[in-house]
Design a protein around this motif. Structure first.
Motif, short mmCIF file in Angstrom:
data_model
loop_
_atom_site.label_atom_id
_atom_site.label_comp_id
_atom_site.label_asym_id
_atom_site.label_seq_id
_atom_site.Cartn_x
_atom_site.Cartn_y
_atom_site.Cartn_z
N THR A 69 0.87 -1.18 0.00
CA THR A 69 0.00 0.00 0.00
C THR A 69 0.90 1.22 0.00
OG1 THR A 69 -0.10 0.27 2.36
CG2 THR A 69 -1.73 -1.21 1.37
N SER A 70 0.33 2.35 -0.38
CA SER A 70 1.16 3.55 -0.43
C SER A 70 0.64 4.60 0.55
CB SER A 70 1.16 4.11 -1.85
OG SER A 70 -0.16 4.28 -2.29
N ALA A 71 -0.08 4.15 1.57
CA ALA A 71 -0.66 5.08 2.54
C ALA A 71 0.42 5.96 3.14
CB ALA A 71 -1.34 4.28 3.64
N GLY A 72 0.14 7.23 3.28
CA GLY A 72 1.08 8.13 3.95
C GLY A 72 2.05 8.80 3.02
N THR A 73 2.12 8.40 1.77
CA THR A 73 3.09 8.99 0.84
C THR A 73 2.39 9.75 -0.29
OG1 THR A 73 3.18 6.92 -0.37
CG2 THR A 73 4.90 7.29 1.26
N ALA A 74 1.05 9.74 -0.28
CA ALA A 74 0.30 10.32 -1.39
C ALA A 74 0.56 11.81 -1.55
CB ALA A 74 -1.19 10.07 -1.19
N SER A 75 0.91 12.50 -0.46
CA SER A 75 1.07 13.96 -0.54
C SER A 75 2.50 14.36 -0.95
CB SER A 75 0.72 14.59 0.80
OG SER A 75 1.53 14.00 1.79
N LEU A 76 3.41 13.42 -1.07
CA LEU A 76 4.80 13.77 -1.41
C LEU A 76 4.93 14.10 -2.89
CD1 LEU A 76 6.72 11.01 0.61
CD2 LEU A 76 6.32 13.40 1.28
N SER A 77 5.76 15.10 -3.21
CA SER A 77 5.97 15.47 -4.61
C SER A 77 6.84 14.40 -5.29
CB SER A 77 6.69 16.82 -4.71
OG SER A 77 7.99 16.68 -4.18
N HIS A 78 6.83 14.39 -6.62
CA HIS A 78 7.69 13.45 -7.34
C HIS A 78 9.16 13.69 -6.97
CE1 HIS A 78 4.86 12.16 -10.85
NE2 HIS A 78 4.41 11.83 -9.68
N GLU A 79 9.54 14.96 -6.86
CA GLU A 79 10.95 15.29 -6.56
C GLU A 79 11.35 14.70 -5.20
OE1 GLU A 79 8.73 17.38 -7.91
OE2 GLU A 79 9.78 17.29 -9.86
N GLU A 80 10.46 14.83 -4.21
CA GLU A 80 10.75 14.30 -2.88
C GLU A 80 10.82 12.76 -2.93
OE1 GLU A 80 11.88 15.57 -0.31
OE2 GLU A 80 11.55 14.01 1.20
N LEU A 81 9.91 12.16 -3.69
CA LEU A 81 9.94 10.69 -3.81
C LEU A 81 11.21 10.23 -4.53
CD1 LEU A 81 6.16 10.09 -4.56
CD2 LEU A 81 7.41 9.15 -2.62
N PHE A 82 11.63 10.96 -5.57
CA PHE A 82 12.88 10.62 -6.27
C PHE A 82 14.04 10.66 -5.25
CE2 PHE A 82 11.38 12.50 -10.60
CZ PHE A 82 10.82 11.29 -10.96
N ARG A 83 14.06 11.73 -4.44
CA ARG A 83 15.15 11.91 -3.49
C ARG A 83 15.18 10.74 -2.49
NH1 ARG A 83 16.39 13.46 1.15
NH2 ARG A 83 14.28 13.80 1.91
N ARG A 84 14.00 10.41 -1.96
CA ARG A 84 13.94 9.33 -0.97
C ARG A 84 14.26 7.96 -1.59
NH1 ARG A 84 8.99 10.45 3.25
NH2 ARG A 84 9.33 12.69 3.52
N ILE A 85 13.77 7.73 -2.80
CA ILE A 85 14.05 6.44 -3.46
C ILE A 85 15.55 6.32 -3.74
CG2 ILE A 85 13.71 5.14 -5.63
CD1 ILE A 85 10.77 6.29 -5.59
N ASN A 86 16.16 7.40 -4.22
CA ASN A 86 17.60 7.36 -4.51
C ASN A 86 18.41 7.13 -3.24
OD1 ASN A 86 17.57 7.52 -7.32
ND2 ASN A 86 17.25 9.74 -7.27
N ALA A 87 17.98 7.73 -2.13
CA ALA A 87 18.67 7.51 -0.85
C ALA A 87 18.52 6.05 -0.43
CB ALA A 87 18.09 8.45 0.21
N LEU A 88 17.32 5.48 -0.59
CA LEU A 88 17.11 4.07 -0.21
C LEU A 88 17.91 3.12 -1.09
CD1 LEU A 88 13.28 3.93 0.63
CD2 LEU A 88 15.18 3.45 2.18
N LYS A 89 18.07 3.48 -2.37
CA LYS A 89 18.87 2.64 -3.27
C LYS A 89 20.27 2.46 -2.70
CE LYS A 89 17.25 4.23 -7.73
NZ LYS A 89 17.71 4.84 -8.97
N LYS A 90 20.85 3.58 -2.26
CA LYS A 90 22.23 3.53 -1.72
C LYS A 90 22.25 2.74 -0.42
CE LYS A 90 24.25 7.71 -3.61
NZ LYS A 90 23.46 8.94 -3.59
N GLU A 91 21.34 3.07 0.47
CA GLU A 91 21.29 2.46 1.79
C GLU A 91 21.11 0.94 1.70
OE1 GLU A 91 18.63 4.88 4.17
OE2 GLU A 91 18.02 3.02 5.19
N MET A 92 20.27 0.49 0.74
CA MET A 92 19.94 -0.94 0.64
C MET A 92 20.82 -1.68 -0.36
SD MET A 92 15.84 -0.35 0.20
CE MET A 92 15.24 -2.02 0.26
#
Ligand code: 13P
Ligand code: SF4
Length: 324
Positions: A8-31
């Motif tokens: 589910t994507s609950a809680g992330t619906a209000s994030l902008s694409h730019e913010e999601l890109f930033r968080r996804i890219n950070a998770l890519k490195k971390e994981m």
């Protein structure tokens, strides 16, 4: 086969694409994660992916990666193939309910009976199939390498080809080789009608019609080029034609336009009133779900080890028979 564990994507619906890109890219490195996306996914998924490709390129990327985690934005059989190739890695999907109706149109019990009716035939199946079907197959193929693989089978051997009857019929005609076809189809491609395509060709006389071999023969016969998603893309880059009418899933138009910004790409139309223009399963991969699956490390793709080993052989044979 779609398994019952969607993210589910609950809680992330209000994030902008730019913010999601930033968080996804950070998770890519971390994981230490590799994000793979098929050309039919939405543009923002293609933008954040490490590799965007067709089924063959993505299977190869999954085979070669040394990442710890593979995040597969595609449909279930693609992520399942990645897991079969990488039993030790965590394989995630943004939405594990994103199945492929073509793969689901070939149940293993019926396919086993079909196979038993033709003893001695070699079984070549499209990668758009379940692990159970791959386990019943001698060789897996994709639309990119099916021709190359079939050419390597001695003429004396009968071939069972499934599950896509249109791709099978196209290859059969092109190679002058009769094959026993499973009668499955992809609704996205099978729904293009000859009359609608011809009307579009009349309306756009300068456009060149190009088509994926999952389309029906009555459509393919009007195309100046027929090829897999990747082959269509490469053709549009290399060709001097300025306008293309593209008979496949329109998600590929994003990469076609990106690679050839001065050319015009028109999605081939469906009959008026037909809502099935897009592969809705591919579009189930959203940026929010992609972020959420990385954050929660689920849904995870799990393949029973006996089934994995039984299906691995046909995939490995494909990779050996069509080296990159
Ligand atoms: P390719 O990616 O092999 O062209 O296949 C198209 C398709 O229908 C993917 O599901
Ligand atoms: Fe399946 Fe067709 Fe969608 Fe590809 S485009 S995933 S074959 S339904």
């Amino acid at each position: 086969m779609t398994k019952d564990f969607a993210s589910t994507s609950a809680g992330t619906a209000s994030l902008s694409h730019e913010e999601l890109f930033r968080r996804i890219n950070a998770l890519k490195k971390e994981m230490n994660a590799l994000v793979l996306a098929h050309y039919y996914t939405v543009p923002e998924i293609q933008q954040v992916a490490d590799i965007v490709g067709d089924s063959l390129a993505l299977a190869r990327a999954a085979e070669k990666t040394d990442a710890d985690v593979i995040v597969f934005a595609g449909v279930y059989f693609m992520a399942e193939t990645a897991k079969i190739l990488n039993p030790g890695k965590l394989v995630l999907m943004p939405d594990a309910h994103a199945g492929c109706p073509l793969a689901d149109s070939c149940p293993s019990a019926e396919f086993r009976k079909f196979k038993a009716e033709h003893p001695g035939a070699i079984v070549i199946t499209y990668i758009n199939s379940t692990a159970e079907i791959k386990a019943l197959s001698d060789i897996t193929c994709t639309s990119s390498n099916a021709e190359e693989i079939i050419r390597q089978i001695p003429q004396t051997r009968q071939i069972i080809f499934g599950p896509d009857r249109n791709l099978g019929g196209y290859l059969s005609k092109k190679l002058g080789r009769e094959m026993i076809l499973w009668q499955g189809y992809c609704y996205v491609h099978d729904d293009f009608s000859e009359s609608c395509i011809l009307k579009a060709c009349r309306e756009h006389p300068d456009a060149e019609l190009i088509a994926h071999p999952e389309c029906r023969e009555e459509v393919l016969r009007h195309a100046s080029f027929i090829g897999s998603t990747k082959a269509l893309l490469h053709y549009t880059v290399a060709s001097s034609t300025k306008t293309f009418l593209v008979a496949t899933e329109p998600g590929i138009l994003y990469e076609m336009q990106r690679r050839s910004p001065l050319k015009t790409f028109l999605p081939a139309p469906k009959d008026p009133g037909n809502p099935r223009m897009l592969c809705t399963q591919m579009k189930q991969n959203t940026l929010e779900k992609l972020y959420h699956c990385m954050l929660t490390r689920k849904p995870e793709i799990v393949v029973d080890e006996t089934l994995r080993l039984a299906s691995l052989g046909s995939i490995m044979r494909m990779l050996e028979m069509s080296p990159a």
